[in-house]
Design a protein around this motif. Structure first.
Motif, PDB file in Angstrom:
ATOM      1  N   THR A  95       6.018 -11.379  -9.210  1.00  0.00           N
ATOM      2  CA  THR A  95       7.044 -10.394  -9.592  1.00  0.00           C
ATOM      3  C   THR A  95       7.343  -9.498  -8.394  1.00  0.00           C
ATOM      4  O   THR A  95       6.547  -9.409  -7.453  1.00  0.00           O
ATOM      5  N   GLU A  96       8.486  -8.810  -8.462  1.00  0.00           N
ATOM      6  CA  GLU A  96       8.834  -7.885  -7.370  1.00  0.00           C
ATOM      7  C   GLU A  96       7.761  -6.806  -7.226  1.00  0.00           C
ATOM      8  O   GLU A  96       7.452  -6.359  -6.121  1.00  0.00           O
ATOM      9  N   LYS A  97       7.210  -6.406  -8.355  1.00  0.00           N
ATOM     10  CA  LYS A  97       6.179  -5.372  -8.329  1.00  0.00           C
ATOM     11  C   LYS A  97       4.916  -5.895  -7.615  1.00  0.00           C
ATOM     12  O   LYS A  97       4.322  -5.210  -6.781  1.00  0.00           O
ATOM     13  N   GLU A  98       4.539  -7.129  -7.944  1.00  0.00           N
ATOM     14  CA  GLU A  98       3.374  -7.729  -7.275  1.00  0.00           C
ATOM     15  C   GLU A  98       3.626  -7.881  -5.782  1.00  0.00           C
ATOM     16  O   GLU A  98       2.739  -7.640  -4.959  1.00  0.00           O
ATOM     17  N   LEU A  99       4.851  -8.281  -5.424  1.00  0.00           N
ATOM     18  CA  LEU A  99       5.178  -8.458  -4.003  1.00  0.00           C
ATOM     19  C   LEU A  99       5.082  -7.142  -3.246  1.00  0.00           C
ATOM     20  O   LEU A  99       4.563  -7.090  -2.124  1.00  0.00           O
ATOM     21  N   ALA A 100       5.561  -6.067  -3.876  1.00  0.00           N
ATOM     22  CA  ALA A 100       5.470  -4.752  -3.226  1.00  0.00           C
ATOM     23  C   ALA A 100       4.005  -4.378  -3.024  1.00  0.00           C
ATOM     24  O   ALA A 100       3.627  -3.821  -1.985  1.00  0.00           O
ATOM     25  N   ALA A 101       3.171  -4.712  -3.997  1.00  0.00           N
ATOM     26  CA  ALA A 101       1.738  -4.399  -3.895  1.00  0.00           C
ATOM     27  C   ALA A 101       1.070  -5.249  -2.815  1.00  0.00           C
ATOM     28  O   ALA A 101       0.206  -4.768  -2.072  1.00  0.00           O
ATOM     29  N   LEU A 102       1.471  -6.494  -2.704  1.00  0.00           N
ATOM     30  CA  LEU A 102       0.885  -7.371  -1.684  1.00  0.00           C
ATOM     31  C   LEU A 102       1.297  -6.914  -0.288  1.00  0.00           C
ATOM     32  O   LEU A 102       0.485  -6.916   0.650  1.00  0.00           O
ATOM     33  N   GLU A 103       2.550  -6.492  -0.167  1.00  0.00           N
ATOM     34  CA  GLU A 103       3.026  -6.011   1.132  1.00  0.00           C
ATOM     35  C   GLU A 103       2.265  -4.741   1.534  1.00  0.00           C
ATOM     36  O   GLU A 103       1.864  -4.574   2.691  1.00  0.00           O
ATOM     37  N   LEU A 104       2.031  -3.875   0.559  1.00  0.00           N
ATOM     38  CA  LEU A 104       1.263  -2.653   0.837  1.00  0.00           C
ATOM     39  C   LEU A 104      -0.182  -3.014   1.190  1.00  0.00           C
ATOM     40  O   LEU A 104      -0.787  -2.416   2.081  1.00  0.00           O
ATOM     41  N   THR A 105      -0.723  -3.999   0.501  1.00  0.00           N
ATOM     42  CA  THR A 105      -2.090  -4.452   0.794  1.00  0.00           C
ATOM     43  C   THR A 105      -2.206  -4.911   2.244  1.00  0.00           C
ATOM     44  O   THR A 105      -3.138  -4.523   2.962  1.00  0.00           O
ATOM     45  N   ASP A 106      -1.262  -5.724   2.688  1.00  0.00           N
ATOM     46  CA  ASP A 106      -1.295  -6.205   4.072  1.00  0.00           C
ATOM     47  C   ASP A 106      -1.220  -5.038   5.054  1.00  0.00           C
ATOM     48  O   ASP A 106      -1.963  -4.995   6.040  1.00  0.00           O
ATOM     49  N   ALA A 107      -0.334  -4.086   4.787  1.00  0.00           N
ATOM     50  CA  ALA A 107      -0.140  -2.967   5.715  1.00  0.00           C
ATOM     51  C   ALA A 107      -1.386  -2.088   5.790  1.00  0.00           C
ATOM     52  O   ALA A 107      -1.808  -1.678   6.876  1.00  0.00           O
ATOM     53  N   ILE A 108      -1.991  -1.800   4.642  1.00  0.00           N
ATOM     54  CA  ILE A 108      -3.154  -0.904   4.647  1.00  0.00           C
ATOM     55  C   ILE A 108      -4.385  -1.628   5.190  1.00  0.00           C
ATOM     56  O   ILE A 108      -5.289  -1.012   5.746  1.00  0.00           O
ATOM     57  N   THR A 109      -4.410  -2.944   5.062  1.00  0.00           N
ATOM     58  CA  THR A 109      -5.541  -3.712   5.561  1.00  0.00           C
ATOM     59  C   THR A 109      -5.489  -3.847   7.076  1.00  0.00           C
ATOM     60  O   THR A 109      -6.523  -3.819   7.746  1.00  0.00           O
ATOM     61  N   VAL A 110      -4.291  -3.939   7.633  1.00  0.00           N
ATOM     62  CA  VAL A 110      -4.151  -4.112   9.085  1.00  0.00           C
ATOM     63  C   VAL A 110      -3.608  -2.827   9.719  1.00  0.00           C
ATOM     64  O   VAL A 110      -2.522  -2.800  10.264  1.00  0.00           O
ATOM     65  N   LEU A 111      -4.380  -1.774   9.649  1.00  0.00           N
ATOM     66  CA  LEU A 111      -3.935  -0.482  10.197  1.00  0.00           C
ATOM     67  C   LEU A 111      -3.782  -0.533  11.701  1.00  0.00           C
ATOM     68  O   LEU A 111      -3.045   0.253  12.294  1.00  0.00           O
ATOM     69  N   THR A 112      -4.505  -1.470  12.332  1.00  0.00           N
ATOM     70  CA  THR A 112      -4.511  -1.498  13.795  1.00  0.00           C
ATOM     71  C   THR A 112      -3.176  -1.948  14.374  1.00  0.00           C
ATOM     72  O   THR A 112      -2.930  -1.768  15.562  1.00  0.00           O
ATOM     73  N   ASP A 113      -2.306  -2.545  13.550  1.00  0.00           N
ATOM     74  CA  ASP A 113      -0.974  -2.911  14.036  1.00  0.00           C
ATOM     75  C   ASP A 113       0.018  -1.776  13.856  1.00  0.00           C
ATOM     76  O   ASP A 113       1.220  -1.976  13.991  1.00  0.00           O
ATOM     77  N   GLY A 114      -0.469  -0.604  13.482  1.00  0.00           N
ATOM     78  CA  GLY A 114       0.433   0.541  13.474  1.00  0.00           C
ATOM     79  C   GLY A 114       0.820   1.083  12.129  1.00  0.00           C
ATOM     80  O   GLY A 114       1.883   0.795  11.627  1.00  0.00           O
ATOM     81  N   PHE A 115      -0.053   1.833  11.519  1.00  0.00           N
ATOM     82  CA  PHE A 115       0.271   2.638  10.353  1.00  0.00           C
ATOM     83  C   PHE A 115       0.735   1.798   9.159  1.00  0.00           C
ATOM     84  O   PHE A 115       0.589   0.585   9.144  1.00  0.00           O
ATOM     85  N   VAL A 116       1.291   2.477   8.200  1.00  0.00           N
ATOM     86  CA  VAL A 116       1.854   1.819   7.010  1.00  0.00           C
ATOM     87  C   VAL A 116       3.340   2.148   7.041  1.00  0.00           C
ATOM     88  O   VAL A 116       3.730   3.289   6.828  1.00  0.00           O
TER      89      VAL A 116
END
Lengths: 166, 147
Positions: A95-116
């Motif tokens: 779902t779009e909601k799940e996709l938004a959560a997955l995208e946030l998961t990737d961003a918060i997991t890889v902080l070293t590539d520059g913030f969220v």
């Protein structure tokens, strides 16, 4: 060609580097308590997807073992679990909601590539109200913590039974 | 867009309990701050840097040892071998996405810390990574710490 060929053995399993929970029992107890409160009130199905995705990004074998088995046991589809590794290319499984959560998961997991990034945060904020978003962020931070314990101590996969830690 | 500053007090308390248990078990408050500053540098956490730079100074850490943390590998005589092993482990456990925690890094740390020390050091690196994520994602501004 013989039909009775011996199967080629898999590589041997290595023991964990460190049984950290035994050596830091107070920390382990506190982590269990943290795990219980982080993500409380989040859709359990979504929470499991987030846990699997973060564990993929962090390469945590033990965590993938645990959360893919828990997700399957909770009725998640094999396809949705497998496609998590390429969710950006397999949006039609989520779902779009799940996709938004997955995208946030990737961003918060890889902080070293520059913030969220703002656009990632804002997409999540469109689908989750503020309290829900705060819970989602906590759940992502906590699976990242389990990933760090699992990877640093090289805790082997394959021994988890669904629901073992529930 | 303003980001949420909400954090469930139950989550905050549970995180604080993990931090406290890790620090207590490590039993080296000076090293703990060095580790937490280094992880917060790598994860770009302004709030966490402000807090742990302040705590390190309050504990009497030297300005040189604070300043050179982001280049600790290039320094001589500023950090002990034990501290260097802990900092290398901090970097490896913080950046899991570039490939696990190398054997040589783990083994160097295991030379300087017994199993309980190592378990608590890993826990400390893990929990500061957790705080880094909670603060960066919500873009919590620095300066929230009361001295």
């Amino acid at each position: 060609m013989s039909t009775h060929e011996e199967p080629v053995p898999y590589a041997p399993e290595e023991p964990a580097r460190l049984r950290w929970a035994q050596h830091a029992p107070e920390v382990y107890k506190a982590m269990i308590q943290l795990d219980a409160v982080a993500g409380q009130g989040l859709d359990p199905r979504l929470r499991e997807l987030v846990k699997i995705r973060a564990s993929q990004v962090n390469h945590c074998a033990r965590c993938l073992d645990m959360h893919s088995k828990d997700a399957l046991a909770a009725g998640e589809s094999v396809e949705r679990i497998i496609q998590l590794g390429a969710w950006q290319e397999s949006r039609h499984f989520y779902t779009e909601k799940e996709l938004a959560a997955l995208e946030l998961t990737d961003a918060i997991t890889v902080l070293t590539d520059g913030f969220v990034p703002d656009e990632v945060y804002e997409r999540a904020a469109k689908h989750f109200d503020e309290a829900e978003l705060s819970r989602l962020i906590a759940a992502i931070a906590v699976i990242n913590a389990w990933n760090r314990f699992g990877v640093s101590t090289r805790t082997p996969a394959g021994h988890y039974h669904p629901g073992q830690h529930k | 867009m303003n980001r949420t500053q909400l954090l469930d007090p139950k989550v905050f308390r549970a995180m604080a309990a993990v931090s406290a248990a890790a620090k207590k078990g490590l039993g080296d408050p000076g090293l703990a701050e060095l580790v937490m500053i280094r992880a917060s540098q790598i994860n770009h956490c302004a709030f966490c840097l402000d807090m742990h730079l302040g705590l390190a100074r309050e504990q009497g850490e030297s300005e040189d040892r604070i300043h050179f943390l982001s280049a600790w590998e290039e320094t001589e005589d500023l950090y002990s071998e034990r501290e260097r092993a802990a900092l290398a482990l901090t970097e490896a456990v913080t950046v899991l996405t570039e490939g696990f925690v190398p054997d040589e890094v783990y083994e160097a740390a295991a030379k300087h810390f017994d199993e309980a020390g190592l378990a608590h050091l890993i826990a400390l690196i893990t929990v500061i990574n957790g705080w880094n994520r909670l603060m960066v994602s919500r873009r919590v501004p620095p300066g929230g710490r009361q001295p």
